[in-house]
Design an enzyme around this catalytic site. Structure first.
Site, PDB file in Angstrom:
ATOM      1  N   ASP A   6      94.901  34.081  25.551  1.00 23.62           N
ATOM      2  CA  ASP A   6      94.301  32.763  25.712  1.00 23.62           C
ATOM      3  C   ASP A   6      93.907  32.080  24.413  1.00 23.62           C
ATOM      4  OD1 ASP A   6      92.569  34.851  25.459  1.00 23.62           O
ATOM      5  OD2 ASP A   6      91.172  34.200  27.000  1.00 23.62           O
ATOM      6  N   LYS A  25     101.400  41.481  20.391  1.00 21.65           N
ATOM      7  CA  LYS A  25     101.699  41.082  21.774  1.00 21.65           C
ATOM      8  C   LYS A  25     102.621  39.868  21.803  1.00 21.65           C
ATOM      9  CE  LYS A  25      97.350  40.436  23.010  1.00 21.65           C
ATOM     10  NZ  LYS A  25      96.818  40.550  21.637  1.00 21.65           N
ATOM     11  N   CYS A  65      98.457  30.924  19.999  1.00 25.94           N
ATOM     12  CA  CYS A  65      98.964  30.678  18.652  1.00 25.94           C
ATOM     13  C   CYS A  65     100.193  29.773  18.678  1.00 25.94           C
ATOM     14  CB  CYS A  65      99.378  31.995  18.006  1.00 25.94           C
ATOM     15  SG  CYS A  65      98.026  33.145  17.791  1.00 25.94           S
ATOM     16  N   GLY A  68      85.266  46.611  28.475  1.00 31.10           N
ATOM     17  CA  GLY A  68      85.712  45.695  27.441  1.00 31.10           C
ATOM     18  C   GLY A  68      86.174  46.469  26.235  1.00 31.10           C
ATOM     19  N   ASP A 118      94.847  46.741  21.571  1.00 31.29           N
ATOM     20  CA  ASP A 118      95.761  45.885  20.802  1.00 31.29           C
ATOM     21  C   ASP A 118      97.021  45.505  21.568  1.00 31.29           C
ATOM     22  OD1 ASP A 118      94.039  45.990  18.699  1.00 31.29           O
ATOM     23  OD2 ASP A 118      95.235  47.379  17.478  1.00 31.29           O
TER      24      ASP A 118
HETATM   25  N1  LIG Z   1      85.792  44.527  34.749  1.00 33.50           N
HETATM   26  C1  LIG Z   1      86.133  43.544  33.923  1.00 33.50           C
HETATM   27  N2  LIG Z   1      86.516  42.372  34.425  1.00 33.50           N
HETATM   28  C2  LIG Z   1      86.924  41.387  33.592  1.00 33.50           C
HETATM   29  C3  LIG Z   1      86.891  41.548  32.183  1.00 33.50           C
HETATM   30  C4  LIG Z   1      86.446  42.807  31.675  1.00 33.50           C
HETATM   31  O1  LIG Z   1      86.404  43.034  30.460  1.00 33.50           O
HETATM   32  N3  LIG Z   1      86.088  43.782  32.570  1.00 33.50           N
HETATM   33  N4  LIG Z   1      87.294  40.523  31.382  1.00 33.50           N
HETATM   34  C5  LIG Z   1      87.227  39.177  31.923  1.00 33.50           C
HETATM   35  C6  LIG Z   1      87.963  38.241  31.069  1.00 33.50           C
HETATM   36  S1  LIG Z   1      87.399  38.088  29.479  1.00 33.50           S
HETATM   37  C7  LIG Z   1      89.010  37.507  31.499  1.00 33.50           C
HETATM   38  S2  LIG Z   1      89.698  36.366  30.453  1.00 33.50           S
HETATM   39  C8  LIG Z   1      89.545  37.675  32.870  1.00 33.50           C
HETATM   40  C9  LIG Z   1      91.055  37.605  32.923  1.00 33.50           C
HETATM   41  O2  LIG Z   1      91.489  37.824  34.211  1.00 33.50           O
HETATM   42  P1  LIG Z   1      92.950  37.369  34.684  1.00 33.50           P
HETATM   43  O3  LIG Z   1      93.024  35.915  34.583  1.00 33.50           O
HETATM   44  O4  LIG Z   1      93.197  37.937  36.007  1.00 33.50           O
HETATM   45  O5  LIG Z   1      93.913  37.937  33.548  1.00 33.50           O
HETATM   46  P2  LIG Z   1      95.004  39.082  33.542  1.00 33.50           P
HETATM   47  O6  LIG Z   1      94.421  40.370  33.919  1.00 33.50           O
HETATM   48  O7  LIG Z   1      95.649  38.948  32.228  1.00 33.50           O
HETATM   49  O8  LIG Z   1      96.036  38.692  34.694  1.00 33.50           O
HETATM   50  C10 LIG Z   1      96.893  37.609  34.506  1.00 33.50           C
HETATM   51  C11 LIG Z   1      98.144  37.777  35.350  1.00 33.50           C
HETATM   52  O9  LIG Z   1      98.948  36.618  35.126  1.00 33.50           O
HETATM   53  C12 LIG Z   1     100.310  36.998  35.026  1.00 33.50           C
HETATM   54  N5  LIG Z   1     100.972  35.979  34.190  1.00 33.50           N
HETATM   55  C13 LIG Z   1     101.126  35.965  32.852  1.00 33.50           C
HETATM   56  N6  LIG Z   1     101.744  34.850  32.468  1.00 33.50           N
HETATM   57  C14 LIG Z   1     101.981  34.107  33.576  1.00 33.50           C
HETATM   58  C15 LIG Z   1     102.598  32.838  33.815  1.00 33.50           C
HETATM   59  O10 LIG Z   1     103.049  32.186  32.890  1.00 33.50           O
HETATM   60  N7  LIG Z   1     102.606  32.391  35.096  1.00 33.50           N
HETATM   61  C16 LIG Z   1     102.096  33.113  36.126  1.00 33.50           C
HETATM   62  N8  LIG Z   1     102.114  32.584  37.342  1.00 33.50           N
HETATM   63  N9  LIG Z   1     101.561  34.342  35.937  1.00 33.50           N
HETATM   64  C17 LIG Z   1     101.490  34.823  34.685  1.00 33.50           C
HETATM   65  C18 LIG Z   1     100.282  38.368  34.415  1.00 33.50           C
HETATM   66  O11 LIG Z   1     101.440  39.087  34.826  1.00 33.50           O
HETATM   67  C19 LIG Z   1      98.964  38.964  34.953  1.00 33.50           C
HETATM   68  O12 LIG Z   1      99.178  39.776  36.069  1.00 33.50           O
HETATM   69  O13 LIG Z   1      89.113  38.921  33.391  1.00 33.50           O
HETATM   70  C20 LIG Z   1      87.718  39.067  33.356  1.00 33.50           C
HETATM   71  N10 LIG Z   1      87.371  40.229  34.129  1.00 33.50           N
HETATM   72  N1  LIG Z   2      94.745  42.700  22.186  1.00 35.34           N
HETATM   73  C1  LIG Z   2      93.965  41.972  22.999  1.00 35.34           C
HETATM   74  N2  LIG Z   2      93.260  40.935  22.517  1.00 35.34           N
HETATM   75  C2  LIG Z   2      92.470  40.205  23.335  1.00 35.34           C
HETATM   76  C3  LIG Z   2      92.409  40.440  24.724  1.00 35.34           C
HETATM   77  C4  LIG Z   2      93.170  41.562  25.218  1.00 35.34           C
HETATM   78  O1  LIG Z   2      93.137  41.876  26.412  1.00 35.34           O
HETATM   79  N3  LIG Z   2      93.920  42.279  24.331  1.00 35.34           N
HETATM   80  N4  LIG Z   2      91.636  39.672  25.540  1.00 35.34           N
HETATM   81  C5  LIG Z   2      91.221  38.367  25.053  1.00 35.34           C
HETATM   82  C6  LIG Z   2      90.113  37.859  25.865  1.00 35.34           C
HETATM   83  S1  LIG Z   2      90.450  37.174  27.392  1.00 35.34           S
HETATM   84  C7  LIG Z   2      88.854  37.865  25.459  1.00 35.34           C
HETATM   85  S2  LIG Z   2      87.632  37.162  26.409  1.00 35.34           S
HETATM   86  C8  LIG Z   2      88.499  38.425  24.144  1.00 35.34           C
HETATM   87  C9  LIG Z   2      87.317  39.367  24.238  1.00 35.34           C
HETATM   88  O2  LIG Z   2      87.170  39.977  22.994  1.00 35.34           O
HETATM   89  P1  LIG Z   2      85.779  40.268  22.405  1.00 35.34           P
HETATM   90  O3  LIG Z   2      84.916  39.090  22.524  1.00 35.34           O
HETATM   91  O4  LIG Z   2      85.973  40.756  21.027  1.00 35.34           O
HETATM   92  O5  LIG Z   2      85.229  41.355  23.423  1.00 35.34           O
HETATM   93  P2  LIG Z   2      85.442  42.901  23.532  1.00 35.34           P
HETATM   94  O6  LIG Z   2      86.584  43.354  22.679  1.00 35.34           O
HETATM   95  O7  LIG Z   2      85.453  43.239  24.959  1.00 35.34           O
HETATM   96  O8  LIG Z   2      84.081  43.481  22.947  1.00 35.34           O
HETATM   97  C10 LIG Z   2      83.616  43.043  21.695  1.00 35.34           C
HETATM   98  C11 LIG Z   2      82.423  43.825  21.254  1.00 35.34           C
HETATM   99  O9  LIG Z   2      81.311  43.646  22.144  1.00 35.34           O
HETATM  100  C12 LIG Z   2      80.498  44.793  22.009  1.00 35.34           C
HETATM  101  N5  LIG Z   2      79.525  44.822  23.090  1.00 35.34           N
HETATM  102  C13 LIG Z   2      79.590  45.461  24.275  1.00 35.34           C
HETATM  103  N6  LIG Z   2      78.497  45.198  25.000  1.00 35.34           N
HETATM  104  C14 LIG Z   2      77.705  44.376  24.268  1.00 35.34           C
HETATM  105  C15 LIG Z   2      76.462  43.732  24.485  1.00 35.34           C
HETATM  106  O10 LIG Z   2      75.809  43.848  25.519  1.00 35.34           O
HETATM  107  N7  LIG Z   2      75.988  42.927  23.491  1.00 35.34           N
HETATM  108  C16 LIG Z   2      76.651  42.748  22.323  1.00 35.34           C
HETATM  109  N8  LIG Z   2      76.122  41.936  21.419  1.00 35.34           N
HETATM  110  N9  LIG Z   2      77.826  43.367  22.093  1.00 35.34           N
HETATM  111  C17 LIG Z   2      78.359  44.134  23.055  1.00 35.34           C
HETATM  112  C18 LIG Z   2      81.503  45.920  21.962  1.00 35.34           C
HETATM  113  O11 LIG Z   2      80.969  47.047  21.347  1.00 35.34           O
HETATM  114  C19 LIG Z   2      82.654  45.306  21.173  1.00 35.34           C
HETATM  115  O12 LIG Z   2      82.642  45.683  19.829  1.00 35.34           O
HETATM  116  O13 LIG Z   2      89.578  39.148  23.585  1.00 35.34           O
HETATM  117  C20 LIG Z   2      90.788  38.457  23.608  1.00 35.34           C
HETATM  118  N10 LIG Z   2      91.723  39.206  22.809  1.00 35.34           N
HETATM  119  S1  SF4 Z   3     100.430  35.882  19.139  1.00 36.74           S
HETATM  120 FE1  SF4 Z   3      98.904  37.367  19.850  1.00 36.74          FE
HETATM  121  S2  SF4 Z   3      96.907  36.452  19.325  1.00 36.74           S
HETATM  122 FE2  SF4 Z   3      98.462  34.822  19.269  1.00 36.74          FE
HETATM  123  S3  SF4 Z   3      98.443  33.913  21.329  1.00 36.74           S
HETATM  124 FE3  SF4 Z   3     100.068  35.445  21.309  1.00 36.74          FE
HETATM  125  S4  SF4 Z   3      99.071  37.284  22.092  1.00 36.74           S
HETATM  126 FE4  SF4 Z   3      97.416  35.900  21.479  1.00 36.74          FE
HETATM  127 MO   LIG Z   4      88.550  36.401  28.383  1.00 37.41          MO
END
Ligand SMILES: Nc1nc2c(c(=O)[nH]1)N[C@H]1C(S)=C(S)[C@@H](COP(=O)(O)OP(=O)(O)OC[C@H]3O[C@@H](n4cnc5c(=O)[nH]c(N)nc54)[C@H](O)[C@@H]3O)O[C@H]1N2
Ligand SMILES: Nc1nc2c(c(=O)[nH]1)N[C@H]1C(S)=C(S)[C@@H](COP(=O)(O)OP(=O)(O)OC[C@H]3O[C@@H](n4cnc5c(=O)[nH]c(N)nc54)[C@H](O)[C@@H]3O)O[C@H]1N2
Ligand code: SF4
Ligand SMILES: [Mo]
Length: 759
Positions: free
Chosen positions: A37, A69, A40, A619, A623
């Site tokens: 999300d 990725k 880039c 969380g 990578d």
């Molecule tokens: N327990 C727990 N729950 C969480 C989180 C956590 O850390 N722990 N993180 C939260 C966060 S930060 C986020 S952002 C949300 C994300 O939650 P979701 O929005 O559900 O994200 P993903 O798990 O990436 O699932 C996205 C799906 O979209 C599909 N997809 C990818 N590209 C496309 C496309 O172009 N079109 C369509 N139609 N489908 C596509 C992929 O195959 C994938 O299955 O989850 C949240 N929920």
């Molecule tokens: N490769 C890769 N990159 C991603 C994603 C992915 O799935 N894969 N997901 C993307 C998405 S949707 C999101 S939302 C971001 C999330 O990415 P970030 O915001 O970086 O979140 P996390 O990596 O879940 O955790 C970040 C830090 O929060 C700390 N933490 C845990 N609990 C707490 C707390 O209660 N308080 C504080 N202050 N710190 C705490 C953890 O130790 C960890 O170091 O990453 C994005 N980037």
């Molecule tokens: S290149 Fe990597 S950091 Fe940039 S949007 Fe794609 S997956 Fe996310």
């Molecule tokens: Mo997210």
């Protein structure tokens, strides 16, 4: 989540650069990677009509913004697991048996079944869950159809990632600001830990800011990579961010480090805030957070005096029991320290001015007040529902020119748990049709077992997906989705800022994969409501959105890497803030009207249950994967073959568990299997659980769900009231009580060691 503007837009426009010459036989396109999300700007290279390579942009501003990725994306989308044709369920729900059908037949059946459900139960019985960055080309069209049909029940992953922050930010100053990394002098990361392969552009922006002398403060229970690079690291207790920020305010107010002019002229409620803050002397904050009081004070002084400073949006405070207060405290710090709407601070940019924005496309005004009032969860947890956001309509019109501002799509949401309870038959009324697009709902919202029950109780489930996820396995129809390589895309930064970026279509979609635009257009037709989506093609729709600029999509895409209207700083001096009082509301009149405490507060954890003496957070991104996705890509799986639970050496010793050993992590809701990884960076007593594990190679269908029942963290995520934020109803994922069970050779769980050790 909105792609943050980590660069100075003017520099992008001014940048003089030459696009690299393509090699013979290779076609290049400028694209936007939406594999994650942060989105880039990249370049794709195609041979014989297929993308063979993704590389970083030629534009010097974006040049280093790419991660593994993005690079592996063409391979991932060409994987044999990709769904290429519409599939219709045969047999019981979750039987794992499908037949291939045409899009036309699928829509004919879906349309008539949805109409029957609406006739029987009302339009509110139809719910949709999406995540906008994945679906890419939704652009509010799903919402537009729902608003016309009469359903308020739309939810999204943004309910716990940025969308909710945007909605809560409005309670203080009426908009969701963008942090100016390019000019800031001090960056505060509350948990948030961008790294080389997680949110690469933000990581790069932080490194660049540090290289030119900006300070970095990191609050993280774990010694994260960000903490290691920080000027100050505050190793706070998990989930205690709001308490920490009270400590900062105590220092900043007591030592008069705030911007007095701003406070006097532009805020309301400072005296009451001061009284509330006085309830948090540093000794108390030190106890609540586990941090050294001197370090708390030092960090607060650095934030207030080294500025302009930024506290960029962090997903960590989106997922806590005190989420609303923690977000409000960040807003209050930004405001009283004078960092709002100044260069190097947090800019309130408004809608992209030259584009028909998505809030307009959504047409929220056509949904009647009566239907809005039916939005599930808006009675108990109204903050980001229509009811909660109602009072920003008039001020938003005054300041930003229109009543509805669905910033980051987070402002008129149904809280997910309220929705799933109703779907499971435990709500005020039945919900019987569930559509999800670009979203893996079963694993992305808390309490997976409840969601499974909710899904099993549906009359119609439609998924728009690229892969057969555990959620899709319970659908009636799985319709094949295109990818970002296979469609054009106009990115408006989620309606929160003035930037526009473009992505050209790099190749034709494989099989019968279609865009989200085509999905919604098809559905409008199937409901005999073609007029709701009147554009023939996605390109026609983009022409419409660009009308104000007087250019067609084709012309625009051929010339613009980035388009922006320069943000105007300190605009509030002319317009006031988009709150009911026109001021920054330190004391929120709106929260008070909704029956909540108008000031931030800190709700402490429930008392420790001796059965579950450890705490877990879900969380820390891996990578090679994005969220629940990408487990099918061989190269990525080699990097992360199994789900790992991280613990400190001390905790491992105490529990007598060894590196690489399989364990169970258990709480009141479920137990899941993980392998032990012992890390110095972890504090004692805390378990880090990776998010979103399932194995596409494992058996599909109900009862198996490709390993999701074995590994998915969502099973441990609670959604009972103690573990929900009161105002928003979103779950506490940062500090959930649990225990670790040793697993014997034959896989049965042994006597729980945690009990023995901690009792
Ligand atoms: N327990 C727990 N729950 C969480 C989180 C956590 O850390 N722990 N993180 C939260 C966060 S930060 C986020 S952002 C949300 C994300 O939650 P979701 O929005 O559900 O994200 P993903 O798990 O990436 O699932 C996205 C799906 O979209 C599909 N997809 C990818 N590209 C496309 C496309 O172009 N079109 C369509 N139609 N489908 C596509 C992929 O195959 C994938 O299955 O989850 C949240 N929920
Ligand atoms: N490769 C890769 N990159 C991603 C994603 C992915 O799935 N894969 N997901 C993307 C998405 S949707 C999101 S939302 C971001 C999330 O990415 P970030 O915001 O970086 O979140 P996390 O990596 O879940 O955790 C970040 C830090 O929060 C700390 N933490 C845990 N609990 C707490 C707390 O209660 N308080 C504080 N202050 N710190 C705490 C953890 O130790 C960890 O170091 O990453 C994005 N980037
Ligand atoms: S290149 Fe990597 S950091 Fe940039 S949007 Fe794609 S997956 Fe996310
Ligand atoms: Mo997210």
């Amino acid at each position: 989540m909105p792609a943050p503007s980590t660069f100075d837009p003017q520099e992008v426009v001014d940048a003089q650069y030459q696009e690299r010459k393509p090699r013979p036989g290779v076609t290049t396109k400028r694209a936007i990677c939406t594999t994650c999300d942060v989105m880039c700007s990249v370049v794709t290279e195609s041979k014989n009509g297929r993308v063979v390579r993704v590389r970083s942009s030629d534009n010097p501003i974006f040049r280093d913004n790419i991660c593994m990725k993005g690079i592996v994306a063409p391979k991932g989308f060409a994987n044999p697991n990709r769904i290429l044709h519409p599939l219709k369920r045969v047999g019981e729900r979750g039987s794992g048996e499908w037949e291939q059908v045409t899009w036309e037949d699928a829509f004919a059946d879906i349309g008539s079944r949805l109409q029957a459900i609406i006739a029987e139960h009302g339009p509110e019985a139809w719910a949709v869950s999406t995540s906008q960055w994945n679906t890419g080309t939704d652009h509010g069209l799903g919402r537009r159809i729902m608003n016309h049909i009469g359903s308020p029940n739309w939810t999204s992953g943004v309910a716990l990632c940025a969308g909710n922050t945007a909605a809560i930010n409005r309670y203080t100053y009426g908009w969701f600001p963008a942090s100016d990394y390019a000019k800031t002098k001090c960056i505060v990361l509350l948990g948030h830990n961008p790294s080389r392969h997680s949110w690469t552009p933000v990581y790069n922006a932080i490194r660049q800011a540090q290289a030119r002398g900006a300070k970095l403060i990191v609050a993280d229970p774990r010694r994260s990579s960000g903490a290691e690079r920080a000027d100050i690291w505050l190793p706070l207790k998990v989930g205690s961010d709001a308490a920490l920020l009270f400590g900062w305010l105590k220092v900043i107010i007591d030592e008069e480090l705030y911007d007095k002019d701003f406070v006097e002229n532009w805020t309301i409620g400072f005296e009451e805030l001061r009284q509330r803050v006085d309830e948090y002397p540093l000794e108390r904050v030190a106890k609540l957070t586990g941090c050294d009081p001197e370090m708390i004070a030092k960090a607060a002084r650095m934030y207030a005096t080294e500025g302009p400073s930024i506290i960029p949006w962090t997903p960590i405070t989106d997922m806590q029991r005190n989420s609303t207060s923690a977000i409000r405290l960040q807003c209050i710090l930004r405001s009283i320290c004078g960092y709002l709407d100044v260069p190097g601070g947090e800019t309130l940019q408004g809608f992209p001015p030259d584009l028909i924005n998505e809030s307009l496309i959504e047409m929220h005004h056509v949904l009647s007040d009566e239907q809005k009032a039916k939005q599930l969860g808006s009675d108990k947890h109204p903050a980001f529902t229509y009811r909660g956001q109602e009072r920003f309509r008039a001020p938003t019109k005054k300041v930003y020119g229109q009543e509805y501002a669905n910033i980051v799509m987070g402002c008129y949401l149904t809280p997910p748990s309220a929705l799933f309870r109703a779907m499971a038959g435990e709500g005020a009324y039945p919900v019987k049709a569930f559509f999800f697009l670009g979203n893996n709902p079963m694993m992305s919202y808390p309490n997976m077992k409840l969601i499974i029950k909710a899904m099993m109780n549906q009359d119609l489930i439609v998924a728009h997906e690229q892969f057969m996820t555990p959620s899709a396995q319970l659908a009636d129809y799985v319709l094949p989705a295109d990818s970002w390589l296979e469609r054009p895309f106009l990115l408006d930064h989620f309606g929160a800022a003035s930037l526009i970026r473009i992505s050209e279509k790099s190749m034709e979609p494989p099989g019968e994969c279609r865009s989200t635009f085509e999905f919604w257009k098809g559905l409008a037709g199937a409901l005999d409501r073609q007029e709701i989506v009147p554009w023939d093609t996605l390109e026609d729709f983009y022409d419409y959105r660009l009308e104000k600029l007087g250019v067609s999509w084709e012309e625009f895409a051929a010339t613009a890497d980035v388009y922006f209207a320069p943000p105007e700083f300190l605009k509030y001096r002319k317009t006031g803030f988009a709150t009911p009082t026109g001021k920054v509301e330190l004391r929120s009149s709106s929260l008070e009207e909704l029956g909540f405490d108008p000031l931030p507060y800190f709700r402490e954890d429930p008392p420790v249950d001796p059965d579950y003496p450890l705490k877990l957070f879900t969380g820390v991104r891996e990578d090679g994967f994005f969220q629940t996705g990408h487990r099918h890509i061989e190269e990525m799986r080699k990097r992360h073959p199994e789900p790992l639970a991280f613990v400190s050496p001390g905790t491992a010793r105490q529990l007598m568990i060894k590196e690489g050993e399989w364990i169970e992590v258990e709480n009141e809701l479920a137990k899941i299997s993980m392998k032990v990884a012992i890390k110095d960076a972890m504090p004692d007593g805390l378990v880090r659980i990776p998010h979103g594990w399932w194995k596409p190679e494992m058996k599909q269908g109900a009862g198996h769900l490709s390993g999701a029942l074995e590994y998915a963290d969502a099973q441990l995520c609670r959604d009972d009231e103690d573990f929900l934020d009161q105002e928003q109803g979103i779950p506490h994922l940062k500090g959930v009580p649990c225990r670790i069970n040793k697993v014997t050779q034959d896989g049965a769980s042994a006597e729980t060691v945690a009990e023995v050790e901690y009792a």
